[in-house]
Design a protein around this motif. Structure first.
Motif, PDB file in Angstrom:
ATOM      1  N   GLY A   1       0.805  -1.214   0.000  1.00 36.25           N
ATOM      2  CA  GLY A   1       0.000   0.000   0.000  1.00 36.25           C
ATOM      3  C   GLY A   1       0.836   1.261   0.000  1.00 36.25           C
ATOM      4  O   GLY A   1       0.523   2.238  -0.694  1.00 36.25           O
ATOM      5  N   LEU A   2       1.919   1.260   0.779  1.00 35.55           N
ATOM      6  CA  LEU A   2       2.800   2.431   0.808  1.00 35.55           C
ATOM      7  C   LEU A   2       3.423   2.682  -0.557  1.00 35.55           C
ATOM      8  O   LEU A   2       3.476   3.822  -1.038  1.00 35.55           O
ATOM      9  N   PHE A   3       3.914   1.625  -1.172  1.00 39.82           N
ATOM     10  CA  PHE A   3       4.534   1.779  -2.494  1.00 39.82           C
ATOM     11  C   PHE A   3       3.501   2.177  -3.543  1.00 39.82           C
ATOM     12  O   PHE A   3       3.742   3.058  -4.374  1.00 39.82           O
ATOM     13  N   ALA A   4       2.333   1.548  -3.498  1.00 37.06           N
ATOM     14  CA  ALA A   4       1.320   1.778  -4.529  1.00 37.06           C
ATOM     15  C   ALA A   4       0.680   3.148  -4.436  1.00 37.06           C
ATOM     16  O   ALA A   4       0.101   3.618  -5.427  1.00 37.06           O
ATOM     17  N   THR A   5       0.757   3.813  -3.286  1.00 35.81           N
ATOM     18  CA  THR A   5       0.119   5.123  -3.150  1.00 35.81           C
ATOM     19  C   THR A   5       1.091   6.278  -3.341  1.00 35.81           C
ATOM     20  O   THR A   5       0.686   7.436  -3.218  1.00 35.81           O
ATOM     21  N   LEU A   6       2.341   6.010  -3.635  1.00 36.12           N
ATOM     22  CA  LEU A   6       3.234   7.094  -4.037  1.00 36.12           C
ATOM     23  C   LEU A   6       2.754   7.653  -5.369  1.00 36.12           C
ATOM     24  O   LEU A   6       2.378   6.899  -6.276  1.00 36.12           O
ATOM     25  N   TRP A   7       2.783   8.956  -5.533  1.00 37.04           N
ATOM     26  CA  TRP A   7       2.285   9.531  -6.778  1.00 37.04           C
ATOM     27  C   TRP A   7       3.063   9.008  -7.981  1.00 37.04           C
ATOM     28  O   TRP A   7       2.488   8.779  -9.050  1.00 37.04           O
ATOM     29  N   VAL A   8       4.369   8.800  -7.792  1.00 38.78           N
ATOM     30  CA  VAL A   8       5.188   8.359  -8.918  1.00 38.78           C
ATOM     31  C   VAL A   8       4.841   6.924  -9.313  1.00 38.78           C
ATOM     32  O   VAL A   8       4.876   6.566 -10.502  1.00 38.78           O
ATOM     33  N   THR A   9       4.463   6.069  -8.347  1.00 37.77           N
ATOM     34  CA  THR A   9       4.062   4.700  -8.672  1.00 37.77           C
ATOM     35  C   THR A   9       2.743   4.693  -9.421  1.00 37.77           C
ATOM     36  O   THR A   9       2.588   4.007 -10.442  1.00 37.77           O
ATOM     37  N   LEU A  10       1.771   5.441  -8.919  1.00 38.53           N
ATOM     38  CA  LEU A  10       0.472   5.517  -9.587  1.00 38.53           C
ATOM     39  C   LEU A  10       0.601   6.123 -10.984  1.00 38.53           C
ATOM     40  O   LEU A  10      -0.066   5.685 -11.926  1.00 38.53           O
ATOM     41  N   PHE A  11       1.471   7.105 -11.121  1.00 38.35           N
ATOM     42  CA  PHE A  11       1.616   7.792 -12.394  1.00 38.35           C
ATOM     43  C   PHE A  11       2.243   6.899 -13.452  1.00 38.35           C
ATOM     44  O   PHE A  11       1.832   6.902 -14.624  1.00 38.35           O
ATOM     45  N   TYR A  12       3.235   6.090 -13.042  1.00 39.14           N
ATOM     46  CA  TYR A  12       3.956   5.276 -14.022  1.00 39.14           C
ATOM     47  C   TYR A  12       3.465   3.844 -14.121  1.00 39.14           C
ATOM     48  O   TYR A  12       3.874   3.130 -15.037  1.00 39.14           O
TER      49      TYR A  12
END
Length: 501
Positions: A133-144
Protein backbone atom coordinates in the motif's frame (compact mmCIF):
# COMPACT_ATOMS: atom_id res chain seq x y z
CA UNK A 1 1.10 -25.98 8.11
CA UNK A 2 3.24 -23.81 5.84
CA UNK A 3 6.73 -24.94 5.01
CA UNK A 4 9.44 -23.51 7.28
CA UNK A 5 12.04 -21.38 5.53
CA UNK A 6 15.53 -21.05 6.95
CA UNK A 7 17.58 -18.01 5.91
CA UNK A 8 21.18 -17.46 7.10
CA UNK A 9 22.08 -14.32 8.98
CA UNK A 10 24.24 -11.60 7.43
CA UNK A 11 27.05 -10.52 9.68
CA UNK A 12 25.12 -10.93 12.96
CA UNK A 13 25.05 -13.41 15.79
CA UNK A 14 23.01 -16.50 15.20
CA UNK A 15 19.72 -16.80 17.06
CA UNK A 16 19.24 -19.43 19.72
CA UNK A 17 17.95 -22.15 17.44
CA UNK A 18 19.28 -25.64 16.86
CA UNK A 19 20.47 -25.01 13.33
CA UNK A 20 21.56 -21.39 13.68
CA UNK A 21 19.19 -19.99 11.08
CA UNK A 22 16.36 -17.50 10.82
CA UNK A 23 13.03 -19.18 10.35
CA UNK A 24 10.15 -17.88 8.30
CA UNK A 25 6.68 -17.63 9.71
CA UNK A 26 4.92 -20.94 10.11
CA UNK A 27 1.50 -19.31 9.59
CA UNK A 28 2.14 -16.50 7.11
CA UNK A 29 -1.50 -15.51 6.63
CA UNK A 30 -3.83 -15.46 3.67
CA UNK A 31 -3.52 -13.79 0.30
CA UNK A 32 -6.68 -11.68 0.62
CA UNK A 33 -4.98 -8.51 1.89
CA UNK A 34 -2.38 -8.67 -0.88
CA UNK A 35 -5.04 -9.14 -3.55
CA UNK A 36 -6.99 -6.23 -2.10
CA UNK A 37 -3.95 -3.95 -2.26
CA UNK A 38 -3.28 -4.93 -5.88
CA UNK A 39 -6.93 -4.43 -6.89
CA UNK A 40 -7.05 -1.02 -5.19
CA UNK A 41 -3.84 -0.07 -7.02
CA UNK A 42 -5.43 -0.90 -10.39
CA UNK A 43 -8.61 1.02 -9.55
CA UNK A 44 -6.65 4.06 -8.36
CA UNK A 45 -4.69 4.15 -11.62
CA UNK A 46 -7.82 4.02 -13.74
CA UNK A 47 -9.57 6.73 -11.71
CA UNK A 48 -6.72 9.10 -10.88
CA UNK A 49 -4.36 8.83 -13.86
CA UNK A 50 -7.09 8.45 -16.48
CA UNK A 51 -6.58 6.22 -19.52
CA UNK A 52 -6.99 9.12 -21.96
CA UNK A 53 -3.88 10.99 -20.82
CA UNK A 54 -2.05 10.36 -24.10
CA UNK A 55 1.44 8.99 -24.62
CA UNK A 56 4.56 10.76 -23.37
CA UNK A 57 7.79 11.37 -25.28
CA UNK A 58 9.59 8.21 -24.15
CA UNK A 59 6.41 6.19 -24.46
CA UNK A 60 6.07 7.13 -28.14
CA UNK A 61 9.60 5.84 -28.73
CA UNK A 62 8.86 2.50 -27.07
CA UNK A 63 5.38 2.02 -28.55
CA UNK A 64 6.48 3.02 -32.06
CA UNK A 65 8.81 0.00 -32.14
CA UNK A 66 5.80 -2.34 -32.39
CA UNK A 67 2.91 -0.09 -33.43
CA UNK A 68 1.68 0.14 -37.04
CA UNK A 69 0.47 3.68 -36.27
CA UNK A 70 3.85 5.31 -36.98
CA UNK A 71 7.37 4.34 -38.11
CA UNK A 72 9.74 3.25 -35.35
CA UNK A 73 11.48 6.19 -33.70
CA UNK A 74 15.26 6.23 -33.24
CA UNK A 75 16.16 3.84 -30.42
CA UNK A 76 19.05 5.37 -28.48
CA UNK A 77 21.76 3.38 -26.70
CA UNK A 78 20.41 3.42 -23.10
CA UNK A 79 17.01 1.99 -24.06
CA UNK A 80 16.13 -1.69 -23.91
CA UNK A 81 13.48 -3.70 -25.75
CA UNK A 82 11.55 -4.83 -22.67
CA UNK A 83 8.86 -2.16 -22.86
CA UNK A 84 8.11 -2.65 -26.59
CA UNK A 85 7.62 -6.37 -25.95
CA UNK A 86 5.52 -5.60 -22.87
CA UNK A 87 3.09 -3.41 -24.83
CA UNK A 88 3.12 -5.49 -28.03
CA UNK A 89 0.00 -7.58 -27.16
CA UNK A 90 -2.06 -4.39 -27.46
CA UNK A 91 0.04 -1.85 -29.38
CA UNK A 92 0.78 -4.24 -32.26
CA UNK A 93 -2.84 -4.19 -33.38
CA UNK A 94 -4.50 -1.17 -31.77
CA UNK A 95 -3.57 2.52 -31.71
CA UNK A 96 -5.95 3.17 -28.78
CA UNK A 97 -4.07 4.82 -25.92
CA UNK A 98 -6.93 4.25 -23.40
CA UNK A 99 -6.90 0.54 -24.21
CA UNK A 100 -3.14 0.40 -23.73
CA UNK A 101 -3.43 2.25 -20.41
CA UNK A 102 -6.09 -0.15 -19.12
CA UNK A 103 -4.00 -3.14 -20.17
CA UNK A 104 -0.91 -1.78 -18.40
CA UNK A 105 -2.88 -0.87 -15.27
CA UNK A 106 -4.22 -4.41 -15.01
CA UNK A 107 -0.78 -5.87 -15.70
CA UNK A 108 0.88 -3.61 -13.11
CA UNK A 109 -1.66 -4.70 -10.50
CA UNK A 110 -0.96 -8.35 -11.27
CA UNK A 111 2.78 -7.68 -11.07
CA UNK A 112 2.39 -6.03 -7.67
CA UNK A 113 0.39 -8.98 -6.35
CA UNK A 114 3.00 -11.49 -7.52
CA UNK A 115 5.85 -9.43 -6.05
CA UNK A 116 4.10 -9.11 -2.67
CA UNK A 117 3.22 -12.80 -2.71
CA UNK A 118 6.93 -13.64 -2.76
CA UNK A 119 7.42 -11.92 0.62
CA UNK A 120 4.50 -13.63 2.34
CA UNK A 121 6.12 -15.79 5.01
CA UNK A 122 9.32 -13.78 5.18
CA UNK A 123 7.28 -11.03 6.86
CA UNK A 124 3.77 -11.11 8.36
CA UNK A 125 1.10 -10.60 5.74
CA UNK A 126 -0.05 -7.35 7.35
CA UNK A 127 3.48 -5.98 6.94
CA UNK A 128 3.65 -7.06 3.31
CA UNK A 129 0.19 -5.63 2.58
CA UNK A 130 1.07 -2.32 4.20
CA UNK A 131 4.34 -2.21 2.24
CA UNK A 132 2.41 -2.75 -0.96
CA UNK A 133 0.00 0.00 0.00
CA UNK A 134 2.80 2.43 0.81
CA UNK A 135 4.53 1.78 -2.49
CA UNK A 136 1.32 1.78 -4.53
CA UNK A 137 0.12 5.12 -3.15
CA UNK A 138 3.23 7.09 -4.04
CA UNK A 139 2.28 9.53 -6.78
CA UNK A 140 5.19 8.36 -8.92
CA UNK A 141 4.06 4.70 -8.67
CA UNK A 142 0.47 5.52 -9.59
CA UNK A 143 1.62 7.79 -12.39
CA UNK A 144 3.96 5.28 -14.02
CA UNK A 145 2.06 2.05 -13.32
CA UNK A 146 -0.10 2.40 -16.46
CA UNK A 147 2.64 3.92 -18.61
CA UNK A 148 4.80 2.25 -21.24
CA UNK A 149 7.95 2.87 -19.22
CA UNK A 150 10.50 0.46 -17.70
CA UNK A 151 11.10 1.70 -14.15
CA UNK A 152 8.01 0.28 -12.45
CA UNK A 153 8.83 -3.13 -13.86
CA UNK A 154 12.41 -2.92 -12.62
CA UNK A 155 10.91 -2.33 -9.16
CA UNK A 156 8.63 -5.36 -9.48
CA UNK A 157 11.50 -7.50 -10.72
CA UNK A 158 13.63 -6.32 -7.80
CA UNK A 159 11.02 -7.39 -5.23
CA UNK A 160 10.62 -10.78 -6.88
CA UNK A 161 14.34 -11.39 -7.31
CA UNK A 162 15.42 -10.42 -3.79
CA UNK A 163 12.56 -12.29 -2.13
CA UNK A 164 13.11 -15.47 -4.12
CA UNK A 165 16.87 -15.24 -3.58
CA UNK A 166 16.21 -15.31 0.16
CA UNK A 167 13.92 -18.29 -0.23
CA UNK A 168 16.47 -20.10 -2.40
CA UNK A 169 19.02 -19.90 0.42
CA UNK A 170 17.35 -22.71 2.32
CA UNK A 171 19.95 -25.19 1.09
CA UNK A 172 17.19 -27.30 -0.37
CA UNK A 173 15.94 -27.63 -3.92
CA UNK A 174 13.15 -25.05 -3.97
CA UNK A 175 12.66 -24.83 -7.73
CA UNK A 176 10.00 -22.12 -7.47
CA UNK A 177 12.40 -19.86 -5.56
CA UNK A 178 15.20 -20.55 -8.03
CA UNK A 179 12.97 -19.81 -11.00
CA UNK A 180 11.70 -16.68 -9.25
CA UNK A 181 15.25 -15.48 -8.66
CA UNK A 182 16.10 -15.91 -12.32
CA UNK A 183 12.86 -14.47 -13.67
CA UNK A 184 13.01 -11.43 -11.38
CA UNK A 185 16.57 -10.74 -12.51
CA UNK A 186 15.60 -11.31 -16.15
CA UNK A 187 12.66 -8.89 -15.88
CA UNK A 188 14.93 -6.15 -14.56
CA UNK A 189 17.58 -6.78 -17.22
CA UNK A 190 14.91 -6.99 -19.90
CA UNK A 191 13.78 -3.49 -18.95
CA UNK A 192 17.04 -1.74 -17.95
CA UNK A 193 20.20 -3.90 -17.88
CA UNK A 194 22.42 -1.46 -15.92
CA UNK A 195 19.71 -1.06 -13.25
CA UNK A 196 19.47 -4.84 -12.91
CA UNK A 197 23.20 -5.04 -12.14
CA UNK A 198 22.99 -2.28 -9.52
CA UNK A 199 19.99 -3.86 -7.78
CA UNK A 200 21.50 -7.34 -7.65
CA UNK A 201 25.01 -6.25 -6.68
CA UNK A 202 24.56 -7.14 -2.97
CA UNK A 203 23.14 -10.53 -3.94
CA UNK A 204 26.09 -11.26 -6.22
CA UNK A 205 28.59 -10.20 -3.53
CA UNK A 206 26.91 -12.40 -0.91
CA UNK A 207 26.65 -15.39 -3.22
CA UNK A 208 30.36 -15.18 -4.06
CA UNK A 209 32.04 -13.80 -0.93
CA UNK A 210 29.94 -14.87 2.07
CA UNK A 211 30.51 -18.54 3.00
CA UNK A 212 27.03 -19.00 4.50
CA UNK A 213 25.45 -17.72 1.28
CA UNK A 214 27.78 -19.47 -1.16
CA UNK A 215 25.39 -21.86 -2.89
CA UNK A 216 25.71 -22.69 -6.55
CA UNK A 217 22.02 -22.92 -7.48
CA UNK A 218 20.91 -19.44 -6.36
CA UNK A 219 24.02 -17.88 -7.90
CA UNK A 220 23.47 -19.67 -11.20
CA UNK A 221 19.79 -18.66 -11.19
CA UNK A 222 20.72 -15.04 -10.54
CA UNK A 223 23.48 -14.81 -13.15
CA UNK A 224 21.45 -16.82 -15.64
CA UNK A 225 18.50 -14.50 -15.23
CA UNK A 226 20.63 -11.40 -15.72
CA UNK A 227 22.21 -12.83 -18.87
CA UNK A 228 18.90 -14.06 -20.28
CA UNK A 229 17.25 -10.68 -19.75
CA UNK A 230 20.16 -8.69 -21.15
CA UNK A 231 21.02 -11.05 -24.03
CA UNK A 232 19.09 -9.14 -26.69
CA UNK A 233 20.51 -5.81 -25.46
CA UNK A 234 24.05 -7.19 -25.63
CA UNK A 235 23.58 -8.70 -29.09
CA UNK A 236 22.01 -5.47 -30.34
CA UNK A 237 25.01 -3.57 -28.98
CA UNK A 238 27.30 -5.43 -31.38
CA UNK A 239 24.86 -5.33 -34.29
CA UNK A 240 23.82 -1.67 -34.12
CA UNK A 241 25.96 0.29 -31.67
CA UNK A 242 29.56 -0.74 -32.34
CA UNK A 243 29.94 -3.14 -29.43
CA UNK A 244 28.98 -3.40 -25.78
CA UNK A 245 31.59 -0.94 -24.60
CA UNK A 246 30.51 1.60 -27.20
CA UNK A 247 26.86 1.21 -26.26
CA UNK A 248 27.64 1.75 -22.59
CA UNK A 249 29.76 4.76 -23.50
CA UNK A 250 27.02 6.21 -25.69
CA UNK A 251 24.46 5.59 -22.97
CA UNK A 252 26.63 7.43 -20.46
CA UNK A 253 27.09 10.35 -22.85
CA UNK A 254 23.35 10.62 -23.53
CA UNK A 255 22.72 10.73 -19.80
CA UNK A 256 25.18 13.55 -19.37
CA UNK A 257 28.24 11.48 -18.56
CA UNK A 258 27.98 9.08 -15.63
CA UNK A 259 30.41 9.79 -12.81
CA UNK A 260 30.54 11.35 -9.39
CA UNK A 261 27.70 13.85 -9.43
CA UNK A 262 25.47 14.43 -6.41
CA UNK A 263 21.91 14.51 -7.74
CA UNK A 264 20.11 14.40 -4.38
CA UNK A 265 19.01 18.00 -4.76
CA UNK A 266 17.77 17.31 -8.28
CA UNK A 267 15.67 14.40 -7.04
CA UNK A 268 14.24 16.62 -4.31
CA UNK A 269 13.21 19.21 -6.90
CA UNK A 270 11.43 16.51 -8.88
CA UNK A 271 9.29 15.43 -5.92
CA UNK A 272 6.77 18.15 -6.70
CA UNK A 273 5.73 16.42 -9.92
CA UNK A 274 8.50 17.24 -12.40
CA UNK A 275 8.61 14.07 -14.46
CA UNK A 276 11.95 15.09 -15.98
CA UNK A 277 14.23 17.56 -14.25
CA UNK A 278 16.80 18.29 -16.97
CA UNK A 279 18.26 20.80 -16.52
CA UNK A 280 17.18 20.66 -12.90
CA UNK A 281 17.00 24.27 -11.83
CA UNK A 282 14.45 26.38 -10.02
CA UNK A 283 13.36 26.26 -6.41
CA UNK A 284 12.54 23.34 -4.17
CA UNK A 285 8.92 22.22 -3.79
CA UNK A 286 6.94 22.96 -0.65
CA UNK A 287 8.61 21.36 2.41
CA UNK A 288 5.38 19.46 3.07
CA UNK A 289 5.85 17.70 -0.27
CA UNK A 290 9.40 16.66 0.60
CA UNK A 291 8.83 15.57 4.20
CA UNK A 292 8.18 11.91 3.39
CA UNK A 293 11.49 11.70 1.54
CA UNK A 294 13.44 12.59 4.71
CA UNK A 295 11.29 10.42 6.96
CA UNK A 296 11.67 7.35 4.72
CA UNK A 297 15.32 6.51 5.60
CA UNK A 298 14.68 7.15 9.30
CA UNK A 299 11.78 4.71 9.47
CA UNK A 300 13.69 2.20 7.33
CA UNK A 301 16.58 2.39 9.82
CA UNK A 302 14.10 1.83 12.65
CA UNK A 303 12.85 -1.24 10.77
CA UNK A 304 16.42 -2.55 10.67
CA UNK A 305 16.86 -1.99 14.42
CA UNK A 306 13.60 -3.83 15.09
CA UNK A 307 14.66 -6.73 12.86
CA UNK A 308 18.05 -7.02 14.57
CA UNK A 309 16.47 -6.98 18.03
CA UNK A 310 14.03 -9.66 16.90
CA UNK A 311 16.98 -11.73 15.60
CA UNK A 312 15.69 -11.79 12.04
CA UNK A 313 17.92 -9.22 10.31
CA UNK A 314 18.70 -11.02 7.05
CA UNK A 315 15.63 -10.06 4.96
CA UNK A 316 15.67 -6.45 6.15
CA UNK A 317 19.41 -6.03 5.65
CA UNK A 318 19.22 -7.46 2.16
CA UNK A 319 16.26 -5.28 1.21
CA UNK A 320 18.01 -2.13 2.39
CA UNK A 321 21.32 -3.10 0.79
CA UNK A 322 19.66 -3.64 -2.61
CA UNK A 323 17.62 -0.46 -2.20
CA UNK A 324 20.82 1.46 -1.53
CA UNK A 325 22.67 0.14 -4.58
CA UNK A 326 19.56 0.70 -6.72
CA UNK A 327 19.60 4.38 -5.75
CA UNK A 328 23.35 5.04 -5.99
CA UNK A 329 23.56 5.79 -9.75
CA UNK A 330 20.56 8.11 -9.67
CA UNK A 331 21.51 9.95 -6.49
CA UNK A 332 25.27 10.25 -6.95
CA UNK A 333 26.24 9.53 -10.56
CA UNK A 334 23.93 11.43 -12.91
CA UNK A 335 23.46 15.09 -13.74
CA UNK A 336 19.68 15.25 -13.80
CA UNK A 337 16.68 13.65 -12.15
CA UNK A 338 13.42 11.89 -12.85
CA UNK A 339 11.39 10.58 -9.91
CA UNK A 340 10.70 7.29 -11.71
CA UNK A 341 14.40 6.39 -11.48
CA UNK A 342 14.01 5.66 -7.75
CA UNK A 343 10.99 3.37 -7.99
CA UNK A 344 13.10 0.22 -7.30
CA UNK A 345 14.54 1.90 -4.20
CA UNK A 346 11.05 2.79 -2.93
CA UNK A 347 9.69 -0.71 -3.58
CA UNK A 348 12.51 -2.43 -1.69
CA UNK A 349 12.54 0.03 1.21
CA UNK A 350 8.75 -0.15 1.63
CA UNK A 351 8.90 -3.50 3.47
CA UNK A 352 11.29 -2.42 6.26
CA UNK A 353 9.30 0.82 6.58
CA UNK A 354 6.04 -1.10 6.88
CA UNK A 355 7.62 -3.47 9.40
CA UNK A 356 8.63 -0.52 11.58
CA UNK A 357 5.20 1.11 11.38
CA UNK A 358 3.39 -2.11 12.27
CA UNK A 359 5.74 -2.59 15.20
CA UNK A 360 5.08 0.94 16.43
CA UNK A 361 1.31 0.49 16.52
CA UNK A 362 1.22 -3.08 17.82
CA UNK A 363 4.12 -3.35 20.29
CA UNK A 364 3.48 -2.98 23.98
CA UNK A 365 3.91 0.67 24.77
CA UNK A 366 1.77 1.32 27.84
CA UNK A 367 0.47 4.87 27.91
CA UNK A 368 2.56 5.79 24.85
CA UNK A 369 0.87 3.35 22.52
CA UNK A 370 -2.23 5.54 21.83
CA UNK A 371 0.12 8.45 21.08
CA UNK A 372 2.16 6.36 18.64
CA UNK A 373 -0.97 5.02 16.93
CA UNK A 374 -2.31 8.55 16.54
CA UNK A 375 0.98 9.86 15.17
CA UNK A 376 1.32 7.02 12.66
CA UNK A 377 -2.29 7.36 11.50
CA UNK A 378 -2.01 11.14 11.16
CA UNK A 379 1.30 10.81 9.33
CA UNK A 380 -0.08 8.28 6.87
CA UNK A 381 -3.20 10.39 6.24
CA UNK A 382 -1.12 13.49 5.58
CA UNK A 383 1.25 11.51 3.38
CA UNK A 384 -1.63 10.20 1.24
CA UNK A 385 -3.09 13.69 0.90
CA UNK A 386 0.24 15.07 -0.33
CA UNK A 387 0.79 12.20 -2.77
CA UNK A 388 -2.66 12.51 -4.32
CA UNK A 389 -2.37 16.30 -4.58
CA UNK A 390 0.95 16.01 -6.43
CA UNK A 391 -0.48 13.24 -8.63
CA UNK A 392 -3.52 15.31 -9.59
CA UNK A 393 -1.41 18.31 -10.59
CA UNK A 394 1.07 16.13 -12.50
CA UNK A 395 -1.66 14.32 -14.44
CA UNK A 396 -3.34 17.60 -15.36
CA UNK A 397 -0.09 19.19 -16.53
CA UNK A 398 0.98 16.08 -18.46
CA UNK A 399 -2.40 15.68 -20.13
CA UNK A 400 -2.27 19.29 -21.33
CA UNK A 401 1.21 18.73 -22.75
CA UNK A 402 0.19 15.58 -24.60
CA UNK A 403 -2.93 17.31 -25.91
CA UNK A 404 -0.69 20.03 -27.35
CA UNK A 405 1.18 17.41 -29.40
CA UNK A 406 -2.12 16.02 -30.67
CA UNK A 407 -3.26 19.53 -31.69
CA UNK A 408 -0.02 20.09 -33.61
CA UNK A 409 -0.35 16.70 -35.33
CA UNK A 410 -3.93 17.52 -36.39
CA UNK A 411 -2.76 20.87 -37.78
CA UNK A 412 -0.01 19.15 -39.76
CA UNK A 413 -2.58 16.78 -41.26
CA UNK A 414 -4.63 19.77 -42.39
CA UNK A 415 -1.50 21.19 -44.02
CA UNK A 416 -1.03 18.00 -45.99
CA UNK A 417 1.67 16.42 -43.81
CA UNK A 418 0.31 12.90 -43.66
CA UNK A 419 1.85 9.44 -43.79
CA UNK A 420 4.23 8.73 -45.33
CA UNK A 421 5.87 11.86 -43.97
CA UNK A 422 8.77 13.03 -41.81
CA UNK A 423 9.22 15.57 -39.03
CA UNK A 424 12.32 17.15 -37.57
CA UNK A 425 13.08 19.85 -35.05
CA UNK A 426 11.53 20.87 -31.73
CA UNK A 427 9.71 17.97 -29.98
CA UNK A 428 9.53 16.18 -33.32
CA UNK A 429 9.70 12.69 -31.75
CA UNK A 430 6.32 12.71 -29.97
CA UNK A 431 4.64 14.96 -32.53
CA UNK A 432 5.74 12.64 -35.34
CA UNK A 433 4.21 9.66 -33.55
CA UNK A 434 0.91 11.48 -33.07
CA UNK A 435 0.96 12.47 -36.75
CA UNK A 436 1.99 9.01 -37.96
CA UNK A 437 5.26 10.33 -39.42
CA UNK A 438 8.91 9.40 -39.11
CA UNK A 439 11.04 11.54 -36.77
CA UNK A 440 14.48 12.53 -38.01
CA UNK A 441 17.26 14.61 -36.49
CA UNK A 442 20.64 15.85 -37.67
CA UNK A 443 22.10 16.29 -34.18
CA UNK A 444 21.60 15.54 -30.52
CA UNK A 445 20.88 12.19 -28.86
CA UNK A 446 18.50 11.07 -31.62
CA UNK A 447 20.67 11.96 -34.63
CA UNK A 448 19.76 9.62 -37.48
CA UNK A 449 19.85 11.79 -40.63
CA UNK A 450 21.70 14.54 -42.46
CA UNK A 451 20.44 17.87 -43.74
CA UNK A 452 21.03 16.72 -47.32
CA UNK A 453 19.10 13.52 -46.66
CA UNK A 454 16.12 15.43 -45.22
CA UNK A 455 16.14 17.78 -48.22
CA UNK A 456 16.10 14.77 -50.58
CA UNK A 457 13.22 13.20 -48.64
CA UNK A 458 11.22 16.42 -49.08
CA UNK A 459 11.19 15.86 -52.84
CA UNK A 460 9.26 12.59 -52.53
CA UNK A 461 7.10 13.02 -49.41
CA UNK A 462 5.83 15.73 -47.05
CA UNK A 463 8.43 16.93 -44.56
CA UNK A 464 7.97 19.52 -41.83
CA UNK A 465 10.38 21.32 -39.54
CA UNK A 466 9.02 22.15 -36.08
CA UNK A 467 10.43 25.16 -34.21
CA UNK A 468 9.59 27.23 -31.18
CA UNK A 469 7.72 30.42 -32.18
CA UNK A 470 9.99 32.91 -33.91
CA UNK A 471 12.97 30.58 -34.32
CA UNK A 472 14.73 30.28 -37.66
CA UNK A 473 14.44 26.97 -39.51
CA UNK A 474 17.54 25.20 -40.88
CA UNK A 475 18.93 26.42 -44.18
CA UNK A 476 17.25 23.79 -46.36
CA UNK A 477 13.80 24.82 -45.04
CA UNK A 478 14.02 28.61 -45.14
CA UNK A 479 12.06 28.76 -48.38
CA UNK A 480 9.36 26.43 -47.07
CA UNK A 481 5.93 27.76 -46.14
CA UNK A 482 5.67 28.80 -42.46
CA UNK A 483 2.55 28.00 -40.44
CA UNK A 484 1.43 28.06 -36.83
CA UNK A 485 0.41 24.62 -35.54
CA UNK A 486 -0.79 24.72 -31.96
CA UNK A 487 1.87 26.46 -29.87
CA UNK A 488 4.76 25.84 -32.31
CA UNK A 489 5.78 27.01 -35.77
CA UNK A 490 6.09 24.52 -38.62
CA UNK A 491 7.78 24.88 -42.00
CA UNK A 492 6.18 22.57 -44.53
CA UNK A 493 8.00 21.32 -47.62
CA UNK A 494 6.72 22.36 -51.07
CA UNK A 495 4.08 20.05 -52.48
CA UNK A 496 2.73 18.92 -49.12
CA UNK A 497 -0.32 21.15 -49.53
CA UNK A 498 -1.30 19.20 -52.64
CA UNK A 499 -2.16 16.30 -50.32
CA UNK A 500 -4.73 18.33 -48.37
CA UNK A 501 -8.23 16.92 -48.62
Amino acid sequence: MAKTLNVPLIGTRRPRSPDGTVRALRHPGGLGPLALVAAAFVLAQLVLVRPGMGLGWDETVYVSQVSPHAPAAFFSAPRARGVPLLVAPVAAWSSSTPLLRIYLALLSGLGLFVALRVWRGLFPVRVVALAGGLFATLWVTLFYGPQAMPNYWVAIGALVCVGCFLRAQTGGRDRVALWGTGLGAALMAWMRPPDAVWVTLPLLVLAVAAPRWRRARPLLALVGGLLAGAAEWIVEAYVSYGGLGQRLSDGSRIQGGLGWNIAVGDQMRSLGGRVLCRPCNGGMPNPVVMTWWFVLPLIAALGLVIAIRARRPAPTLLLLACATTAGIPYLFMIGYAAPRFLLPLYALAAIPVADALVHLVTARGGRWRPVLVTLVAAGLAGHLAVQFAVLQATVRRTTDSHHGWAVTAAALHRLGVRPPCALTGHQSVPIAFYAGCSSVATGGHNANATAAGIARSARRMPVAVVTVPGAEPPGYARAWAPHRAGDVDVYVSPGAGNRTS
